[in-house]
Design an enzyme around this catalytic site. Structure first.
Site, mmCIF file in Angstrom:
data_model
loop_
_atom_site.group_PDB
_atom_site.id
_atom_site.type_symbol
_atom_site.label_atom_id
_atom_site.label_comp_id
_atom_site.label_asym_id
_atom_site.label_seq_id
_atom_site.Cartn_x
_atom_site.Cartn_y
_atom_site.Cartn_z
ATOM 1 N N HIS A 171 -5.102 5.623 10.114
ATOM 2 C CA HIS A 171 -5.925 4.616 9.451
ATOM 3 C C HIS A 171 -5.738 3.079 9.921
ATOM 4 C CE1 HIS A 171 -1.998 4.873 7.571
ATOM 5 N NE2 HIS A 171 -2.133 3.546 7.113
HETATM 6 P P1 B4P Z 1 0.490 2.682 5.762
HETATM 7 O O1 B4P Z 1 0.162 1.976 7.184
HETATM 8 O O2 B4P Z 1 0.766 4.129 6.175
HETATM 9 O O3 B4P Z 1 1.599 1.750 5.310
HETATM 10 P P2 B4P Z 1 1.581 0.139 4.265
HETATM 11 O O4 B4P Z 1 0.500 -0.525 4.752
HETATM 12 O O5 B4P Z 1 2.957 -0.222 4.773
HETATM 13 O O6 B4P Z 1 1.570 0.888 2.721
HETATM 14 P P3 B4P Z 1 2.850 1.564 2.237
HETATM 15 O O7 B4P Z 1 2.108 2.595 1.616
HETATM 16 O O8 B4P Z 1 4.108 1.856 2.988
HETATM 17 O O9 B4P Z 1 3.116 0.856 0.854
HETATM 18 P P4 B4P Z 1 3.897 -0.554 0.532
HETATM 19 O O10 B4P Z 1 4.596 0.022 -0.919
HETATM 20 O O11 B4P Z 1 4.970 -0.928 1.448
HETATM 21 O O12 B4P Z 1 -0.619 2.419 4.923
HETATM 22 C C1 B4P Z 1 -0.970 3.383 4.013
HETATM 23 C C2 B4P Z 1 -2.040 2.620 3.102
HETATM 24 O O13 B4P Z 1 -2.740 3.516 2.378
HETATM 25 C C3 B4P Z 1 -1.392 1.751 2.062
HETATM 26 O O14 B4P Z 1 -2.384 0.705 2.161
HETATM 27 C C4 B4P Z 1 -1.522 2.482 0.874
HETATM 28 O O15 B4P Z 1 -1.477 1.744 -0.120
HETATM 29 C C5 B4P Z 1 -2.809 3.452 0.978
HETATM 30 N N1 B4P Z 1 -2.912 4.621 0.355
HETATM 31 C C6 B4P Z 1 -2.023 5.487 -0.033
HETATM 32 N N2 B4P Z 1 -2.443 6.469 -0.604
HETATM 33 C C7 B4P Z 1 -3.875 6.177 -0.934
HETATM 34 C C8 B4P Z 1 -4.833 6.849 -1.568
HETATM 35 N N3 B4P Z 1 -4.482 8.076 -2.109
HETATM 36 N N4 B4P Z 1 -5.966 6.428 -1.586
HETATM 37 C C9 B4P Z 1 -6.349 5.184 -0.870
HETATM 38 N N5 B4P Z 1 -5.321 4.673 -0.247
HETATM 39 C C10 B4P Z 1 -4.091 5.043 -0.235
HETATM 40 O O16 B4P Z 1 2.846 -1.820 0.055
HETATM 41 C C11 B4P Z 1 1.921 -1.496 -1.036
HETATM 42 C C12 B4P Z 1 0.751 -2.253 -0.423
HETATM 43 O O17 B4P Z 1 0.598 -3.523 -0.137
HETATM 44 C C13 B4P Z 1 0.085 -1.578 0.838
HETATM 45 O O18 B4P Z 1 -1.268 -1.421 0.543
HETATM 46 C C14 B4P Z 1 0.443 -2.454 1.944
HETATM 47 O O19 B4P Z 1 -0.643 -2.494 2.884
HETATM 48 C C15 B4P Z 1 0.256 -3.756 0.960
HETATM 49 N N6 B4P Z 1 0.910 -5.080 1.482
HETATM 50 C C16 B4P Z 1 2.132 -4.930 2.393
HETATM 51 N N7 B4P Z 1 2.386 -6.361 2.479
HETATM 52 C C17 B4P Z 1 1.562 -7.152 2.015
HETATM 53 C C18 B4P Z 1 1.136 -8.547 2.029
HETATM 54 N N8 B4P Z 1 2.219 -9.346 2.422
HETATM 55 N N9 B4P Z 1 0.214 -8.929 1.608
HETATM 56 C C19 B4P Z 1 -0.405 -7.958 0.922
HETATM 57 N N10 B4P Z 1 -0.517 -6.803 0.909
HETATM 58 C C20 B4P Z 1 0.646 -6.211 1.400
#
Ligand code: B4P
Length: 338
Positions: A171
């Site tokens: 993704h």
């Molecule tokens: P990954 O590439 O796997 O990892 P990630 O963005 O680091 O997100 P993570 O899941 O580890 O979340 P975190 O608590 O660190 O991306 C997976 C993506 O899929 C994520 O966007 C996740 O939310 C999304 N997802 C999971 N299940 C899903 C579903 N059923 N349907 C649709 N989407 C789904 O961080 C929480 C969130 O904050 C993440 O979205 C992250 O991208 C965002 N984030 C982190 N740093 C940020 C910043 N500085 N500013 C704004 N947003 C930030």
């Protein structure tokens, strides 16, 4: 309107609807700005994220449940949120590349900023695999569509086990920005390039980074030329990432991990050694994904915020990234050319 235009036009309305219907969780946050290394970093504080459910650990290669050993389709679909059936309020469109690769576009279910969405391969592909020409083209076309509609987004990709990714199904993520790109872009934009078509690096940064400036007329290229250009740029940066990793004798075994940032002006690849940084003050792991290297870090408590500032953002990024070996790479390239 192109398929990308239609998706971009529907993001905000669908985001509001999904949030109101309870299918999308929006976590309130505040942002502090910290100037370091010539970058105005943003640290986003989001205490509510402490209550976000943790995804189950998955094997990035096989998409099977790690350790549990039961990888039948039902279990896989239950664990992988990016396989059908999709939640209708999160699923905002489908795209198909000219090579036949199909994608779905889903709103981020756990958003900190409005209108954050994901471009996902319809068939399972590993998040540890490099971006394919079709992935790059579809991501770029979404950025172009956003710009046409007066919005500013950039795309990012967390590739590999040590890149900050938690979902193993391929993704690319898209996040809107208020300014003209994420904080790191101003540094990239200000680089004065003798050879604008060659990769460069941001000398102010204290970690390995590989950047390419995209041709100014790229959005008007034919689809074949667009694909060739984006792929050639990506491969040239990936070669440098692999070369940087090879110079590190302590790099963890396995496939390389790196982060990709894509704006309408630049592509950045940042090699990664580890997923998290342990803050000495709290003992807690601070997860750093591509957004950290875009200049946007995330903390879940005031203690983490203070600890991050005390350690220095550059030091944290250097610890989860790699040392730059740019000078050695230049010498090697020159020697090869002779
Ligand atoms: P990954 O590439 O796997 O990892 P990630 O963005 O680091 O997100 P993570 O899941 O580890 O979340 P975190 O608590 O660190 O991306 C997976 C993506 O899929 C994520 O966007 C996740 O939310 C999304 N997802 C999971 N299940 C899903 C579903 N059923 N349907 C649709 N989407 C789904 O961080 C929480 C969130 O904050 C993440 O979205 C992250 O991208 C965002 N984030 C982190 N740093 C940020 C910043 N500085 N500013 C704004 N947003 C930030």
């Amino acid at each position: 309107m192109s398929p990308s235009d239609i998706i971009i036009a529907s993001v905000s309305k669908n985001f509001a609807h999904a949030r109101d219907s309870g299918d999308l969780f929006f976590f309130p946050s505040t942002v502090a700005k910290v100037e370091e290394l010539g970058v105005e970093f943003e640290i986003r504080l989001c205490p509510a994220l402490q209550r976000k459910p943790q995804p189950r650990t998955l094997d990035h290669e096989t998409n099977s449940v790690a350790k549990a050993g039961f990888a039948d389709d039902r279990e896989r679909n239950r664990v992988d949120p990016f396989t059908p059936p999709y939640n209708a309020n999160l699923h905002i469109g489908d795209l198909k590349d000219e090579d036949g690769t199909e994608y779905v576009v889903l709103l981020n279910k756990y958003a900190l900023v409005p209108d954050h969405f994901l471009l996902i391969t319809r068939e399972f592909q590993s998040q540890s695999s490099p971006l394919m020409p079709s992935d790059l083209v579809q991501a770029y076309l979404l950025l172009v569509a956003a710009r046409k509609s007066g919005k500013r987004y950039f795309a990012f990709y967390n590739c590999g086990d040590n890149s900050g990714a938690s979902q193993p199904h391929k993704h690319i993520q898209f996040i809107p920005v208020e300014d003209d790109g994420p904080p790191i872009e101003s540094l990239a934009r200000s680089a004065n390039l003798e050879m604008p078509d060659k990769p460069f690096y941001l000398t102010r940064l204290i970690y390995a980074n590989h950047v390419a400036r995209l041709p100014t007329q790229l959005s008007s290229y034919t689809s074949d030329k667009l694909e060739q250009t984006l792929s050639a740029i990506f491969l040239s940066l990936l070669d440098l990432v692999v070369s940087t990793i090879r110079h590190d004798p302590e790099y963890p075994p396995g496939r390389p991990s790196y982060n990709v940032l894509l704006s309408l002006e630049h592509m950045h690849l940042i090699p990664r050694r580890q997923d998290t940084y342990t803050l000495p003050q709290t003992g807690d792991p601070l997860s750093v994904n591509a957004l950290g290297f875009a200049g946007m870090l995330l903390v879940k408590s005031e203690e983490e915020m203070e600890a991050l500032k005390a350690n220095g953002i550059g030091n944290v990024l250097r610890s989860v990234g790699l040392e730059s070996v740019h000078d050695i790479q230049i010498t090697e390239t020159t020697a090869e050319a002779e």
